[in-house]
Design an enzyme around this catalytic site. Structure first.
Site, mmCIF file in Angstrom:
data_model
loop_
_atom_site.group_PDB
_atom_site.id
_atom_site.type_symbol
_atom_site.label_atom_id
_atom_site.label_comp_id
_atom_site.label_asym_id
_atom_site.label_seq_id
_atom_site.Cartn_x
_atom_site.Cartn_y
_atom_site.Cartn_z
ATOM 1 N N LYS A 112 0.816 -1.211 0.000
ATOM 2 C CA LYS A 112 0.000 0.000 0.000
ATOM 3 C C LYS A 112 0.859 1.275 0.000
ATOM 4 C CE LYS A 112 -4.274 -2.044 1.112
ATOM 5 N NZ LYS A 112 -4.013 -3.425 1.509
HETATM 6 C C1 LIG Z 1 -4.681 -4.570 0.906
HETATM 7 C C2 LIG Z 1 -3.916 -5.822 0.818
HETATM 8 C C3 LIG Z 1 -4.223 -6.822 -0.146
HETATM 9 C C4 LIG Z 1 -5.405 -6.725 -1.064
HETATM 10 O O1 LIG Z 1 -5.314 -5.692 -2.000
HETATM 11 P P1 LIG Z 1 -6.591 -5.208 -2.841
HETATM 12 O O2 LIG Z 1 -6.099 -4.080 -3.650
HETATM 13 O O3 LIG Z 1 -7.621 -4.804 -1.810
HETATM 14 O O4 LIG Z 1 -7.055 -6.365 -3.630
HETATM 15 C C5 LIG Z 1 -3.384 -7.922 -0.231
HETATM 16 N N1 LIG Z 1 -2.335 -8.076 0.606
HETATM 17 C C6 LIG Z 1 -2.027 -7.168 1.546
HETATM 18 C C7 LIG Z 1 -0.862 -7.408 2.437
HETATM 19 C C8 LIG Z 1 -2.793 -6.006 1.691
HETATM 20 O O5 LIG Z 1 -2.470 -5.102 2.634
#
Ligand SMILES: *Cc1c(COP(=O)(O)O)cnc(C)c1O
Length: 469
Positions: A112
């Site tokens: 993120k």
């Molecule tokens: C947010 C997240 C996901 C999922 O991502 P999306 O964009 O919501 O599909 C997968 N792995 C981790 C570690 C995350 O923080």
């Protein structure tokens, strides 16, 4: 570059408005009016160039006149220069035709950071130009909150409020949020579940007098700018491993359908992507929808991969928009029926269109732990449970003949963020990287509230009053 809403009820908007709004005013999601293109020669030329330069080139296609490529380059150099790994998003070869793309070398150890760090600077520039302030509110199951706080803590024009479910995030995840000492950061532990947190956020947006008073905005993955920033690592990966004209497939651990949709966007821009693997845990609505055509949410089941414990995958609406021939009235009809009936069906044609770009696999808890263990035994390295879901799916999809050729599995979090699952699988407790070594020595600061919109509202208004005095 203009954007329109998937539901057709909002005027076309430029990048900066889309960035600051998040959700379109008609409840739809913003998508580009047409896909910007990156030629095969330009994409191949990305090979070996610094990540930040590629990010500026790709993002420039989406920002239109709102940000110059020179400014984007400056921002990207700043943001990605602070990542722990020189390659920013390193590829690790784990088989003849298999790679893992490590996306956890940013400040909060999850993918993120790639988009959120960039967003912090974009927000800062846009709000300075306009002389405006915003209150950003986010509900988090762990990773989004930390990434948002870390990205926005130095923004003078932003107050950031993060709601997390008390006792339901890991200690590492909580401390990454509550130990950040900045005057514009407010953490609230909610006595309830993640769904309660999200319901409060939605209720606060719906409370128009309040939302307008504090100028509420959001940074979850419905914000187009996040998806745009996430297309970049698909470009760097293909440039690094593909021969001229060769296609690469990606397998992505998925919750809100954001990250894997970013791969789809890259493909639409012309990138040589074969198929995208949608890897889900027991919360498998996307896998069921793609296999049977029934998009029907079940109750959320807690798993070892909590950042994917989601039942309604918001960004799926963006894919539906394309699958339904960009007919916004038809999408609006489908989403209205979904809100009324609590489920929706995909036609044979819609499923066939989806299958041109996507395959899917759901992975259970035992398979997740077994994959962490197997990976550790084969490579000596540790992977987090989200990565394990995707890596298991990649192996399964190759064996089943659904994917072939070169496959990149996205590794979305550092194993040390999920020490319990990792040590349960391997007997090894993963160490936090040096930058976070003192995480457990720092003082925590957070408010507490019952799962009640009014209680949260009071905390936010009290803070705003305190800041003015
Ligand atoms: C947010 C997240 C996901 C999922 O991502 P999306 O964009 O919501 O599909 C997968 N792995 C981790 C570690 C995350 O923080």
């Amino acid at each position: 570059m203009k954007y329109r809403s998937t539901r057709g009820g909002a005027p076309a908007a430029g990048f900066e408005d889309v960035l600051l709004a998040g959700l379109a005013p008609d409840g739809g999601l913003y998508v580009p009016e047409s896909w910007p293109r990156i030629s095969a020669e330009e994409a191949a030329g990305f090979r070996g160039r610094p990540y930040g330069e590629i990010a500026a080139a790709v993002m420039g296609r989406f920002t239109g006149g709102a940000f110059t490529e020179a400014r984007l380059s400056e921002i990207a150099r700043e943001v990605y220069g602070a990542f722990e790994h020189d390659d920013v998003a390193p590829l690790v070869r784990v088989g003849e035709e298999d790679w893992i793309l490590e996306l956890f070398h940013g400040p909060t150890l999850a993918f993120k950071d790639f988009a959120m760090q960039l967003l912090g600077w974009l927000f800062d520039d846009a709000l300075s130009r306009r002389g405006e302030r915003l209150t950003i509110i986010a509900a988090t199951s762990g990773d989004t909150g930390a990434a948002a706080i870390e990205a926005l803590k130095r923004c003078r024009q932003i107050d950031i409020v993060v709601l997390h479910p008390e006792g339901r995030v890991t200690d590492v995840q909580r401390r990454m949020m509550t130990t950040v000492d900045a005057p514009n950061v407010c953490n609230i532990a909610i006595e309830g579940s993640f769904d309660d947190c999200q319901a409060i956020v939605k209720a606060l947006f719906a409370d128009r007098p309040f939302a307008e008073k504090v100028r509420l905005s959001g940074v979850n993955s419905i914000n187009w700018a996040r998806l745009a920033a996430q297309t970049v690592y698909y470009f760097t990966s293909v440039a690094a491993i593909a021969a001229q004209g060769e296609k690469v497939s990606f397998v992505v651990p998925t919750g809100n359908f954001g990250d894997v949709y970013a791969g789809y966007a890259a493909k639409k821009m012309g990138l040589n992507i074969d198929r995208l693997g949608v890897a889900v845990n027991a919360n498998d609505i996307l896998h069921r929808a793609m296999s049977t055509g029934a998009y029907a949410p079940a109750a959320v089941a807690p798993t070892f991969s909590p950042s994917m414990d989601i039942q309604v995958a918001s960004n799926f609406e963006r894919l539906l928009f394309d699958v339904m021939n960009r007919d916004a009235a038809a999408v609006r009809g489908k989403m209205t029926a979904f809100a009324r009936d609590g489920e929706m069906g995909l036609s044979e044609t819609e499923r066939a269109r989806i299958a041109e770009d996507f395959v899917s696999c759901s992975v259970n808890e035992a398979e997740t732990l077994a994959e962490i263990k197997r990976h550790n035994e084969e490579t000596g390295a540790l992977i987090d449970p989200h990565t394990a879901v995707a890596r298991h799916a990649a192996r399964h999809l190759r064996q089943a003949g659904a994917l072939d050729g070169k496959i990149v599995t996205l590794s979305t979090a550092h194993p040390a963020k999920f020490p319990d699952a990792v040590s349960r699988a391997t007997g090894v407790k993963p160490d936090l990287p040096p930058a976070h070594e003192n995480l457990f020595d720092l003082p925590e600061a957070m408010a507490r509230a019952s799962a009640d919109k009014e209680a949260v509202k009071r905390i936010i208004l009290d803070r705003a009053a305190g800041a003015k005095r």
